[in-house]
Design an enzyme around this catalytic site. Structure first.
Site, PDB file in Angstrom:
ATOM      1  N   HIS A 168       0.830   0.397 -10.299  1.00  0.00           N
ATOM      2  CA  HIS A 168      -0.170  -0.934  -9.314  1.00  0.00           C
ATOM      3  C   HIS A 168      -0.171  -1.843 -10.630  1.00  0.00           C
ATOM      4  O   HIS A 168      -1.208  -2.612 -10.412  1.00  0.00           O
ATOM      5  CB  HIS A 168      -1.272  -0.500  -9.387  1.00  0.00           C
ATOM      6  CG  HIS A 168      -2.143  -0.733  -7.800  1.00  0.00           C
ATOM      7  ND1 HIS A 168      -2.375  -0.544  -6.596  1.00  0.00           N
ATOM      8  CD2 HIS A 168      -1.669  -2.485  -7.449  1.00  0.00           C
ATOM      9  CE1 HIS A 168      -2.521  -1.097  -5.921  1.00  0.00           C
ATOM     10  NE2 HIS A 168      -2.400  -2.160  -5.971  1.00  0.00           N
TER      11      HIS A 168
ATOM     12  N   GLU B  94      -4.701   6.470  -5.985  1.00  0.00           N
ATOM     13  CA  GLU B  94      -4.066   5.679  -7.512  1.00  0.00           C
ATOM     14  C   GLU B  94      -5.916   6.015  -7.981  1.00  0.00           C
ATOM     15  O   GLU B  94      -6.413   5.976  -7.659  1.00  0.00           O
ATOM     16  CB  GLU B  94      -3.971   4.311  -7.033  1.00  0.00           C
ATOM     17  CG  GLU B  94      -2.513   4.446  -6.403  1.00  0.00           C
ATOM     18  CD  GLU B  94      -2.324   3.512  -5.757  1.00  0.00           C
ATOM     19  OE1 GLU B  94      -0.854   2.704  -5.480  1.00  0.00           O
ATOM     20  OE2 GLU B  94      -3.186   1.665  -5.949  1.00  0.00           O
TER      21      GLU B  94
ATOM     22  N   ARG C  55       1.202  -1.072  -0.151  1.00  0.00           N
ATOM     23  CA  ARG C  55      -0.257  -0.078   0.149  1.00  0.00           C
ATOM     24  C   ARG C  55       0.832   1.310  -0.195  1.00  0.00           C
ATOM     25  O   ARG C  55       2.384   1.185   0.567  1.00  0.00           O
ATOM     26  CB  ARG C  55      -0.896  -0.045   1.503  1.00  0.00           C
ATOM     27  CG  ARG C  55      -2.090  -1.246   1.531  1.00  0.00           C
ATOM     28  CD  ARG C  55      -3.515  -1.001  -0.015  1.00  0.00           C
ATOM     29  NE  ARG C  55      -4.320  -1.317  -0.417  1.00  0.00           N
ATOM     30  CZ  ARG C  55      -3.809  -2.983  -0.976  1.00  0.00           C
ATOM     31  NH1 ARG C  55      -3.025  -3.114  -1.748  1.00  0.00           N
ATOM     32  NH2 ARG C  55      -5.338  -3.688  -1.024  1.00  0.00           N
TER      33      ARG C  55
END
Length: 341
Positions: A308, A287, A258
């Site tokens: 990601h 994000e 995270r």
């Protein structure tokens, strides 16, 4: 069942008005996992109607799940207000392990089952960790750029030794978060010949396994620190200026967990000053990072930032679809596979 495609990435199943009752489902954010390569037939086979939307805004969710018994989501928020308006909803299937985007108390009050998925992207994340780690340790990107600039072509010897090259087998890796992903990283690290240290996680229950070391001891000893813990109030800014100063100047930080585990500004300062050697970051606090992030502005060659994607091999994303379908099948049979509520 008649399938009509509304546009390239959104379709629904349509039925004539006089047909009898049919089970209906909606997938609200398919674009977060989907592409043409994925096989959705496991989900399509479970209900008579399947509505697929690339993305769903908060003000669209209630209308889109109206009349649906099943909803599939990745990041869309299911608030109490939305759940209380969904009179037909029986099941929420998350294409993720985290469930923080669902009001679980509201789901429980409404008798709505909530299931997540687990261990679907282990290989993907583990391979990503070692992909970026090998890239950094062997200076692959820097050597590639040197060749593209013509430096090898103009060299005096058969090889270039302009950038550091380090063996993983000579390194110690510290792992923070020893769940499915942390254990996967530990297994592959051992296969590379690395010494593995497992850290106690700040905020974790007192009864931790005896082989886990104090967090600060791991920071001091690790050549590589890999984060795999959840974001909690105890782990927010887990890696800040103080923790970075405890690490070796040669240390490498890898975060695939995270974004808010790491203080981005402190990490940029550490990379600029040589407090640590390098970092590979796959997650940011927000994000997509629409408001920017200090890590996005840093231009040093000792940082890798990826959007990601550690979890996102095509195999892992297909696993996610298959796992949700398995959860639905279990629910329809009276089981509680991966049941959170």
């Amino acid at each position: 069942i008649c399938v009509s495609r509304i546009h390239r990435s959104s379709f629904c199943l349509s039925c004539s008005p006089d047909q009898p009752y049919r089970m209906k489902a909606a997938f609200l954010d398919y674009a977060t996992v989907g592409s043409d390569e994925l096989d959705l037939s496991p989900l399509e086979a479970l209900t008579d109607e399947l509505l697929i939307y690339d993305n769903t805004r908060a003000d669209e969710a209630a209308a889109r799940i109206d009349g649906c018994e099943f909803v599939y989501i990745n990041k869309v928020r299911m608030t109490r207000e939305i759940l209380e308006s969904a009179g037909s909803l029986r099941f929420i299937g998350l294409l993720a392990t985290g469930v923080d985007n669902v009001d679980l108390e509201a789901a429980r009050d409404r008798g709505i089952a909530v299931c997540n998925i687990r261990a679907y992207c282990t290989n993907s994340v583990v391979e990503h960790v070692f992909g970026v780690l090998l890239n950094i340790a062997h200076s692959i990107g820097q050597f590639h750029e040197s060749v593209r600039r013509g430096e090898w072509q103009q060299g005096a010897t058969f090889c270039m030794l302009d950038h550091p090259i380090r063996e993983l087998a000579a390194m110690t890796i510290g792992i923070v978060g020893h769940g499915e992903l942390g254990r996967g990283v530990a297994r592959l690290a051992s296969a590379f010949g690395m010494q593995v240290l497992i850290s106690k996680r700040p905020g974790s229950p007192g009864d931790t396994p005896a082989d886990r070391l104090e967090f600060e001891d791991v920071l001091r000893k690790a050549d590589v620190l890999s984060l795999h813990c959840p974001l909690t109030e105890e782990t927010r800014n887990l890696i800040g200026a103080h923790e970075l100063r405890l690490m070796k100047p040669s240390a490498i930080l890898v975060n695939t967990a995270r974004g808010a585990l790491v203080d981005s500004g402190a990490l940029v300062d550490a990379l600029k000053t040589g407090t640590i050697s390098a970092a590979a970051i796959d997650v940011l606090r927000v994000e997509p990072p629409v408001d920017g992030d200090p890590l996005l502005d840093y231009r040093g060659n000792n940082l890798i930032v990826t959007p990601h994607i550690a979890w996102a091999t095509s195999e892992a994303r297909q696993n996610a679809v298959n796992e949700v379908a398995a959860n639905v099948r279990a629910f329809l049979s009276g089981g509680d596979r991966n049941r959170v509520v």
